[in-house]
Write a protein that holds these residues in place. Structure first.
Motif, short mmCIF file in Angstrom:
data_model
loop_
_atom_site.label_atom_id
_atom_site.label_comp_id
_atom_site.label_asym_id
_atom_site.label_seq_id
_atom_site.Cartn_x
_atom_site.Cartn_y
_atom_site.Cartn_z
N ASP A 10 0.83 -1.20 0.00
CA ASP A 10 0.00 0.00 0.00
C ASP A 10 0.87 1.26 0.00
O ASP A 10 2.11 1.18 0.11
CB ASP A 10 -0.99 -0.01 1.17
CG ASP A 10 -0.31 -0.02 2.54
OD1 ASP A 10 0.84 0.45 2.64
OD2 ASP A 10 -0.93 -0.49 3.50
N ALA A 11 0.24 2.42 -0.08
CA ALA A 11 0.98 3.67 -0.24
C ALA A 11 1.90 3.95 0.94
O ALA A 11 3.05 4.41 0.76
CB ALA A 11 0.01 4.82 -0.44
N ALA A 12 1.44 3.66 2.16
CA ALA A 12 2.26 3.93 3.34
C ALA A 12 3.50 3.05 3.35
O ALA A 12 4.62 3.54 3.63
CB ALA A 12 1.43 3.70 4.60
N HIS A 13 3.35 1.77 3.04
CA HIS A 13 4.50 0.87 3.01
C HIS A 13 5.43 1.21 1.83
O HIS A 13 6.64 0.99 1.92
CB HIS A 13 4.04 -0.59 2.92
CG HIS A 13 3.51 -1.13 4.20
ND1 HIS A 13 2.19 -1.05 4.55
CD2 HIS A 13 4.14 -1.74 5.24
CE1 HIS A 13 2.01 -1.61 5.74
NE2 HIS A 13 3.18 -2.03 6.19
N ALA A 14 4.87 1.73 0.75
CA ALA A 14 5.72 2.14 -0.37
C ALA A 14 6.64 3.29 0.04
O ALA A 14 7.82 3.32 -0.33
CB ALA A 14 4.85 2.55 -1.56
N ARG A 15 6.12 4.23 0.81
CA ARG A 15 6.95 5.34 1.29
C ARG A 15 8.06 4.82 2.20
O ARG A 15 9.22 5.26 2.11
CB ARG A 15 6.09 6.37 2.01
CG ARG A 15 5.18 7.17 1.09
CD ARG A 15 4.57 8.37 1.78
NE ARG A 15 3.68 7.96 2.87
CZ ARG A 15 2.38 7.73 2.70
NH1 ARG A 15 1.82 7.84 1.51
NH2 ARG A 15 1.63 7.37 3.74
#
Length: 481
Positions: free
Chosen positions: A464-469
């Motif tokens: 997800d976006a948070a883990h991608a960051r």
């Protein structure tokens, strides 16, 4: 009374109107009336009745006549009995109609009607239901081998060479078969199950025949349930994006992510796109869903380091039915993402559907600075002509070739295909990305072949976006060394 009469060898119709004559005692004495020649009116009436039952283009029975005959098999009368229904749909008829014109399309339908009639039993009713869909209704319930032989016979007669305006046209059909009373006990139900079988034939790759199976009904119900849920899911904000990293094979540098849509269903949990993308495309919901994906991916990517790109898939339906340029402009303007950091992934079928329109759109995208990648390369047409004609930046090597690569005992033909794609891309000054890299051996072999980039589970699963960051912050180019 309407009575036919022969006058000088010609059939005429007369209308006789009369009333009885009685004497003073009430005894019948005869008739007094008028006879009118209504031949012209009667001929018009008969012609209208004929036209009401006939498809004027092909001369076959039309939907109305077919419906009456089909209903007869389910009527509570002596005529009722078992029957077999075959639904036929011409493969790629729309392509012929669009590319060569409606006049040629009409000629093709007439040719198909004549060919099919030439191999059918006189007791069979062949009807054109509309467009390029035909129905064959046979008395009695055929055995499956008989139905298969009949289907093969129709395919053979359709496959005979046919040319129009100098173009050689291949004619094939998908066929769905239903039986009454085994599969259905009403006319409507027989039509429905045969249509399900036809849909299964198309899904199996076209140019084939399928019988109705109860499992098809279950899948149809599931399809309808997914469609019903999809209609509300976007409004309820149930879709989320996951991102899979793409890395440079030579240096190990992180280059960006591919955006992958997931459905966070309130009851079923995280639903794979394999379960809903096809339904979304068939229903047209892929257009608003695709616009949301593009917009959200740009919003997420603008928060990444400036050198990282985001790749977003565009389906053929979305590409053909939406104002792609306006959707892209809206996503870039809303997010503030520089156009050079956006990469759009399209498939070969997108290019082949309407090549001139696709070419114009791709040139316009490139003029904006947006990159274009050709997805799943090697599984479709793989035409060198369009690789030279279309403005592309990258070829994505399909995972089906990558999955059987291995440093020691890999499939030699798969390795040869991958090596050829890499060399072709290099000659055309295109980048290459290998999809589905799951082992270190695959990674190393692709690196030796000169493939530029890779993505897959061996590098990282979609996140997800948070883990991608977090992944970006923790990434080291030496991680894959």
């Amino acid at each position: 009374m309407l009575v036919p009469a022969r006058v000088a060898g010609q059939l005429q119709w007369w209308s006789l109107t009369a009333k009885p004559l009685h004497d003073g005692a009430g005894q019948w004495q005869g008739w007094r009336g008028v006879g009118s020649d209504i031949t012209a009116a009667r001929q018009r009436e008969l012609e209208m009745a004929r036209l009401a039952h006939i498809d004027t283009l092909t001369g076959l029975a039309n939907r109305y006549q077919f419906g009456k005959r089909l209903a007869g098999y389910f009527a509570p009368a002596a005529s009722a009995g078992p029957c077999t229904l075959l639904l036929l749909d011409l493969d790629n008829f729309k392509t012929v109609n669009d590319s060569l014109g409606q006049a040629v399309g009409d000629q093709l339908l007439q040719e198909v009607a004549q060919r099919l009639q030439s191999v059918l039993d006189p007791l069979a009713l062949l009807a054109r239901l509309g467009g390029d869909e035909f129905a064959l209704l046979l008395p009695g319930m055929l055995e499956r081998p008989e139905a298969e032989r009949l289907g093969a016979q129709m395919q053979d007669v359709l496959a005979q060479p046919w040319t129009a305006n100098g173009h050689r046209i291949a004619v094939h059909a998908s066929i769905g078969v239903g039986f009454a009373p085994v599969d259905a006990d009403t006319a409507e139900q027989l039509l429905k199950v045969s249509d399900m079988a036809l849909y299964a034939a198309k899904a199996a790759g076209r140019h084939t025949l399928r019988f109705f199976d109860p499992a098809l009904a279950l899948r149809a119900q599931q399809h309808l349930a997914v469609l019903s849920d999809l209609d509300q899911a976007l409004q309820r904000g149930e879709f989320v994006l996951h991102y899979q990293p793409q890395v440079d094979l030579a240096s190990g540098a992180l280059l960006g992510f591919e955006a992958l849509v997931r459905w966070q269903h309130p009851l079923r949990g995280l639903v794979s796109p394999l379960e809903f993308i096809t339904v979304a495309e068939e229903s047209g919901l892929i257009v608003p869903l695709g616009a949301w994906v593009l917009r959200q991916a740009c919003v997420d990517a603008v928060g990444w380091p400036a050198h990282l790109r985001v790749a977003v898939n565009l389906s053929a339906v979305q590409f053909g039915n939406a104002d792609v340029l306006a959707v892209v402009d809206n996503a870039l303007q809303h997010s503030g993402l520089p156009s050079a950091r956006l990469e759009l992934e399209i498939t070969e079928s997108t290019l082949m559907h309407d090549s001139q329109a696709a070419l114009a759109v791709l040139h316009a995208l490139r003029a904006k600075g947006v990159r274009v990648a050709l997805d799943d390369f090697g599984t479709g047409y793989s035409s060198l002509a369009y690789l030279r004609s279309f403005p592309l930046d990258k070829l994505k090597i399909d995972r089906s070739f990558v999955s059987i690569l291995d440093a020691a005992d890999g499939d030699s033909s798969a390795a040869a295909i991958v090596q050829t794609i890499v060399q072709l891309a290099q000659a055309l000054h295109l980048e290459t990305t290998a999809e589905g890299v799951e082992t270190a051996a695959q990674f190393e072999q692709l690196r030796r072949m000169g493939c530029a980039q890779a993505q897959g589970y061996w590098i990282a699963k979609p996140m997800d976006a948070a883990h991608a960051r977090a992944f970006i912050m923790g990434w080291s180019d030496a991680a894959l060394a």
